[in-house]
Design an enzyme around this catalytic site. Sequence first.
Site, short mmCIF file in Angstrom:
data_model
loop_
_atom_site.label_atom_id
_atom_site.label_comp_id
_atom_site.label_asym_id
_atom_site.label_seq_id
_atom_site.Cartn_x
_atom_site.Cartn_y
_atom_site.Cartn_z
N PHE A 1 1.21 5.10 0.75
CA PHE A 1 0.63 6.16 1.56
C PHE A 1 1.21 7.50 1.13
O PHE A 1 2.39 7.58 0.74
CB PHE A 1 0.95 5.94 3.04
CG PHE A 1 0.19 4.81 3.68
CD1 PHE A 1 -0.92 5.05 4.47
CD2 PHE A 1 0.60 3.49 3.49
CE1 PHE A 1 -1.62 4.01 5.05
CE2 PHE A 1 -0.10 2.44 4.07
CZ PHE A 1 -1.21 2.70 4.85
N THR B 1 0.85 -1.19 0.00
CA THR B 1 0.00 0.00 0.00
C THR B 1 0.88 1.24 0.00
O THR B 1 1.82 1.35 0.79
CB THR B 1 -0.93 0.03 1.22
OG1 THR B 1 -1.79 -1.10 1.17
CG2 THR B 1 -1.79 1.30 1.21
#
Length: 302
Positions: A203, A201
């Site tokens: 960010f 992921t």
Amino acid sequence: MAIEMNTEASTLNALNQAFSAYPQTIKKEPRVAYAGTRGSYGEAASLAFFKQDCELFAYKTFEDVFVALSQGFIDYGVLPIENSSTGSIAAVYDLLSRYQYYIVGEEEIKARHCLLAPKGASIETITEVYSHPQGFSQSEEFLNDYPDWKCIPYFNTAIAAEYVAEQNDPTMAAIASKRAGEIYDLEVLAENINFSQTNVTRFVIISREIELFENPTRVSIAFRLPHRPGALYEIIGIFSVFSLNLCKIESRPLLKENWEYLFFIDFTGNISQNTLVNLLPIIQEKAEYFQFLGYYPQFEAE
């Protein structure tokens, strides 16, 4: 909060002011917020980017982080914007366009989901599973083996783990990180259940102001185009002229205008102040709406 038109002058003035102070440094002991709670991937991204030298605040939703930033309660927000397996996180793109804050950095976190449950529970006792929708999407293949389970979307993976621990019900489980299981004293019933073992992921770190930290290499912008043939093609061609690498393009519908879209673009390359000063006005001239989102260092794995 409605979208406001950014003028060419205001964007370039803000950029030039940031360049005059380049390179800037992160505020000393900054107040940093993420969506979730202890054990969330947002917390992990915050600690990875700011090292341990920050005061952390956990909020329930993505928008709560933006609100805290708008009210001056925090200096930076840390939010997921895309996943390598399931793609972009639309809610964060929409909030970036609404609040018009700036991306000043990024961090990548490997997501390793586990099925967590109270002590004494087993796969056979589970009937309900709680997690963020992304947690369900990234664990879809595992969940397909248990079609009778009821998957209940929750605010955040770690908040789901906290909730399941509080209920202490052997029929309930959460999909979250192994660390969340350790924090909330849950058993790991299944480990690494995400279908991609390279699940990462990305960010972004957001700020109220443009801040230029050392060695920025990635630019993010957003724009809306008129409905006419070749409008998008003309914009895309500009990046080739400037020898820039277009590394991401995302479109999001405008909620109050049917069939109108906001395009989000990331590009990299040999980007100087002069490049941006010449490039951005060309894009602004062709667009009905333009928003500068940030110029920041790309994540580099250690």
